[in-house]
Scaffold this motif. Structure first.
Motif, PDB file in Angstrom:
ATOM      1  N   TYR A 135       0.859  -1.183   0.000  1.00 41.78           N
ATOM      2  CA  TYR A 135       0.000   0.000   0.000  1.00 41.78           C
ATOM      3  C   TYR A 135       0.898   1.237   0.000  1.00 41.78           C
ATOM      4  N   ARG A 136       0.406   2.341  -0.565  1.00 41.12           N
ATOM      5  CA  ARG A 136       1.189   3.567  -0.579  1.00 41.12           C
ATOM      6  C   ARG A 136       0.250   4.775  -0.546  1.00 41.12           C
ATOM      7  N   ALA A 137       0.805   5.907  -0.200  1.00 38.12           N
ATOM      8  CA  ALA A 137       0.001   7.123   0.001  1.00 38.12           C
ATOM      9  C   ALA A 137      -0.022   8.024  -1.225  1.00 38.12           C
ATOM     10  N   GLU A 138       0.499   7.552  -2.351  1.00 36.82           N
ATOM     11  CA  GLU A 138       0.571   8.397  -3.545  1.00 36.82           C
ATOM     12  C   GLU A 138      -0.821   8.768  -4.062  1.00 36.82           C
ATOM     13  N   TYR A 139      -1.794   7.862  -3.865  1.00 36.50           N
ATOM     14  CA  TYR A 139      -3.172   8.119  -4.310  1.00 36.50           C
ATOM     15  C   TYR A 139      -4.077   8.057  -3.085  1.00 36.50           C
ATOM     16  N   ARG A 140      -4.135   9.146  -2.337  1.00 33.33           N
ATOM     17  CA  ARG A 140      -4.844   9.180  -1.069  1.00 33.33           C
ATOM     18  C   ARG A 140      -6.325   8.872  -1.248  1.00 33.33           C
ATOM     19  N   SER A 141      -6.851   8.073  -0.337  1.00 30.84           N
ATOM     20  CA  SER A 141      -8.251   7.649  -0.307  1.00 30.84           C
ATOM     21  C   SER A 141      -8.626   6.721  -1.460  1.00 30.84           C
ATOM     22  N   ALA A 142      -7.665   6.386  -2.327  1.00 35.78           N
ATOM     23  CA  ALA A 142      -7.885   5.388  -3.380  1.00 35.78           C
ATOM     24  C   ALA A 142      -6.748   4.360  -3.333  1.00 35.78           C
ATOM     25  N   GLU A 143      -6.249   4.126  -2.102  1.00 37.90           N
ATOM     26  CA  GLU A 143      -5.117   3.220  -1.930  1.00 37.90           C
ATOM     27  C   GLU A 143      -5.451   1.797  -2.352  1.00 37.90           C
ATOM     28  N   ASP A 144      -6.736   1.428  -2.268  1.00 36.71           N
ATOM     29  CA  ASP A 144      -7.128   0.078  -2.650  1.00 36.71           C
ATOM     30  C   ASP A 144      -7.059  -0.115  -4.170  1.00 36.71           C
ATOM     31  N   ILE A 145      -7.617   0.841  -4.921  1.00 38.21           N
ATOM     32  CA  ILE A 145      -7.578   0.731  -6.386  1.00 38.21           C
ATOM     33  C   ILE A 145      -6.136   0.771  -6.889  1.00 38.21           C
ATOM     34  N   ASP A 146      -5.334   1.633  -6.293  1.00 41.99           N
ATOM     35  CA  ASP A 146      -3.920   1.723  -6.654  1.00 41.99           C
ATOM     36  C   ASP A 146      -3.235   0.372  -6.480  1.00 41.99           C
ATOM     37  N   LEU A 147      -3.478  -0.287  -5.339  1.00 37.76           N
ATOM     38  CA  LEU A 147      -2.875  -1.591  -5.097  1.00 37.76           C
ATOM     39  C   LEU A 147      -3.398  -2.637  -6.074  1.00 37.76           C
ATOM     40  N   PHE A 148      -4.705  -2.667  -6.308  1.00 38.49           N
ATOM     41  CA  PHE A 148      -5.281  -3.701  -7.167  1.00 38.49           C
ATOM     42  C   PHE A 148      -4.782  -3.578  -8.603  1.00 38.49           C
ATOM     43  N   VAL A 149      -4.652  -2.350  -9.105  1.00 43.89           N
ATOM     44  CA  VAL A 149      -4.163  -2.156 -10.473  1.00 43.89           C
ATOM     45  C   VAL A 149      -2.738  -2.685 -10.595  1.00 43.89           C
ATOM     46  N   ARG A 150      -1.898  -2.397  -9.597  1.00 47.57           N
ATOM     47  CA  ARG A 150      -0.523  -2.889  -9.638  1.00 47.57           C
ATOM     48  C   ARG A 150      -0.463  -4.407  -9.501  1.00 47.57           C
ATOM     49  N   LEU A 151      -1.320  -4.979  -8.660  1.00 47.95           N
ATOM     50  CA  LEU A 151      -1.364  -6.441  -8.540  1.00 47.95           C
ATOM     51  C   LEU A 151      -1.737  -7.088  -9.865  1.00 47.95           C
ATOM     52  N   MET A 152      -2.712  -6.491 -10.569  1.00 43.85           N
ATOM     53  CA  MET A 152      -3.190  -7.095 -11.813  1.00 43.85           C
ATOM     54  C   MET A 152      -2.211  -6.966 -12.971  1.00 43.85           C
ATOM     55  N   GLN A 153      -1.149  -6.188 -12.790  1.00 38.43           N
ATOM     56  CA  GLN A 153      -0.109  -6.148 -13.807  1.00 38.43           C
ATOM     57  C   GLN A 153       0.772  -7.397 -13.758  1.00 38.43           C
ATOM     58  N   ARG A 154       0.823  -8.060 -12.601  1.00 42.37           N
ATOM     59  CA  ARG A 154       1.701  -9.218 -12.428  1.00 42.37           C
ATOM     60  C   ARG A 154       0.968 -10.490 -12.018  1.00 42.37           C
TER      61      ARG A 154
ATOM     62  N   ARG B  97      -3.137   7.408 -15.606  1.00 43.89           N
ATOM     63  CA  ARG B  97      -1.828   6.751 -15.615  1.00 43.89           C
ATOM     64  C   ARG B  97      -1.885   5.394 -16.307  1.00 43.89           C
ATOM     65  N   TYR B  98      -2.978   4.657 -16.090  1.00 47.40           N
ATOM     66  CA  TYR B  98      -3.074   3.289 -16.623  1.00 47.40           C
ATOM     67  C   TYR B  98      -4.086   3.192 -17.759  1.00 47.40           C
ATOM     68  N   PHE B  99      -4.407   4.309 -18.377  1.00 43.95           N
ATOM     69  CA  PHE B  99      -5.472   4.352 -19.377  1.00 43.95           C
ATOM     70  C   PHE B  99      -5.134   3.491 -20.594  1.00 43.95           C
ATOM     71  N   ASN B 100      -6.114   2.678 -21.005  1.00 41.09           N
ATOM     72  CA  ASN B 100      -5.983   1.821 -22.188  1.00 41.09           C
ATOM     73  C   ASN B 100      -6.977   2.315 -23.227  1.00 41.09           C
ATOM     74  N   VAL B 101      -6.482   2.971 -24.271  1.00 39.27           N
ATOM     75  CA  VAL B 101      -7.371   3.584 -25.259  1.00 39.27           C
ATOM     76  C   VAL B 101      -8.193   2.538 -26.013  1.00 39.27           C
ATOM     77  N   ALA B 102      -7.731   1.293 -26.036  1.00 40.89           N
ATOM     78  CA  ALA B 102      -8.446   0.237 -26.750  1.00 40.89           C
ATOM     79  C   ALA B 102      -9.567  -0.378 -25.921  1.00 40.89           C
ATOM     80  N   ASN B 103      -9.648  -0.017 -24.647  1.00 42.08           N
ATOM     81  CA  ASN B 103     -10.671  -0.586 -23.766  1.00 42.08           C
ATOM     82  C   ASN B 103     -11.823   0.410 -23.615  1.00 42.08           C
ATOM     83  N   PRO B 104     -12.995   0.132 -24.185  1.00 42.08           N
ATOM     84  CA  PRO B 104     -14.105   1.085 -24.083  1.00 42.08           C
ATOM     85  C   PRO B 104     -14.526   1.362 -22.647  1.00 42.08           C
TER      86      PRO B 104
END
Length: 276
Positions: free
Chosen positions: A178-197, A235-242
């Motif tokens: 977990y990290r404080a870079e995205y305050r109050s959205a720490e869960d989404i930040d973690l989940f996005v990084r987890l789903m990369q690996r 930051r993680y935007f995928n232009v091909a994903n509607p």
């Protein structure tokens, strides 16, 4: 409730319930008392500078440790510290829940069994019944179960209910905790990084009663939460994903719509969906 043979004799020695708490002793007691498992339950409460300090209640079949932070530093720091401490204690899984929420019986055993059988899954949620502080049902959150669907919809809808999650501790630390870079959205930040690996998934059954607290993060820190989510989307935007486009539009709308109006709309839509 009748236990399945797979969960009735399962050990939970490598699982710890992780609760960050700031004041609210009664909510902590309520949440811990809701757990019903066949095996002993381990709990780590990270007391984020509460006054008076949180005290561990005496509950049968449960071992509770309170880690006291010197001062209030926010949920992001509390969770980060909790994960590191659990790793040091030798636990493999952290089961998240927040003070005031209630667990469904055998939740931990069911999640641990699934994760043992699916080693690529680093985070596992469950369906969630949203209730008032008095326990009145409001609406049910039934996100998709499959990792690919969760990846696709990650910014369009809430696919992973944070307090329902069981997390693989080594994977959480491998992606930066977990990290404080995205305050109050720490869960989404973690989940996005987890789903990369790794994968994230849901068990498609009720696992949590989530208390909708008008004084919680979703209400009092909503603008910060939505702003942090928008930054993550860009930051993680995928232009091909509607669904990334739809999610971006949805959060921009959230930024300008009053919180109570959004809650009324959400309840109306979910109630209508349930009736059909």
């Amino acid at each position: 409730m009748t236990n399945s043979p797979a969960t009735a004799h399962m050990t939970l020695d490598d699982v710890a319930v992780l609760i960050p708490a700031y004041n609210g002793q009664a909510d902590v007691d309520l949440t811990l008392a809701s757990f019903s498992e066949s095996a002993p339950v381990h709990v780590l409460i990270v007391d984020d500078g509460s006054t008076p300090p949180i005290v561990a209640p005496a509950i049968a079949n449960m071992t509770i440790e309170v880690l006291r932070m010197a001062r209030n530093g926010g949920i992001e720091r509390a969770l980060q510290t909790g994960i590191d401490v659990l790793a040091q204690r030798g636990f493999r899984y952290a089961a998240r829940i927040d003070a005031g929420d209630r667990s469904v019986p055998q939740r931990l055993a069911k999640q641990r069994l699934f994760m043992e059988l699916h080693p690529r899954v680093a985070g596992l949620g469950m369906w969630t019944q949203v209730v008032t502080r008095e326990g009145k049902p409001l609406f049910m959150l039934t996100p998709p179960a499959e990792p690919d669907a969760i990846r696709r919809l990650r910014f369009f809808r809430s696919c992973l209910a944070h307090p329902s999650m069981m997390l693989r501790i080594d994977a959480v630390r491998a992606v930066g905790n977990y990290r404080a870079e995205y305050r109050s959205a720490e869960d989404i930040d973690l989940f996005v990084r987890l789903m990369q690996r790794y994968d994230c998934a849901n068990l498609p059954e009720l696992g949590l009663y989530y208390e909708l607290n008008e004084g919680g993060i979703s209400a009092t820190k909503r603008r910060r939460q939505v702003s942090s989510t928008l930054r993550l989307q860009l930051r993680y935007f995928n232009v091909a994903n509607p669904y990334d486009w739809l999610g971006l539009a949805k959060n921009l709308l959230h930024l300008v719509t009053p919180y109570r109006a959004l809650q009324r709309i959400k309840r109306s839509l979910l109630t209508s969906r349930a009736s059909h």
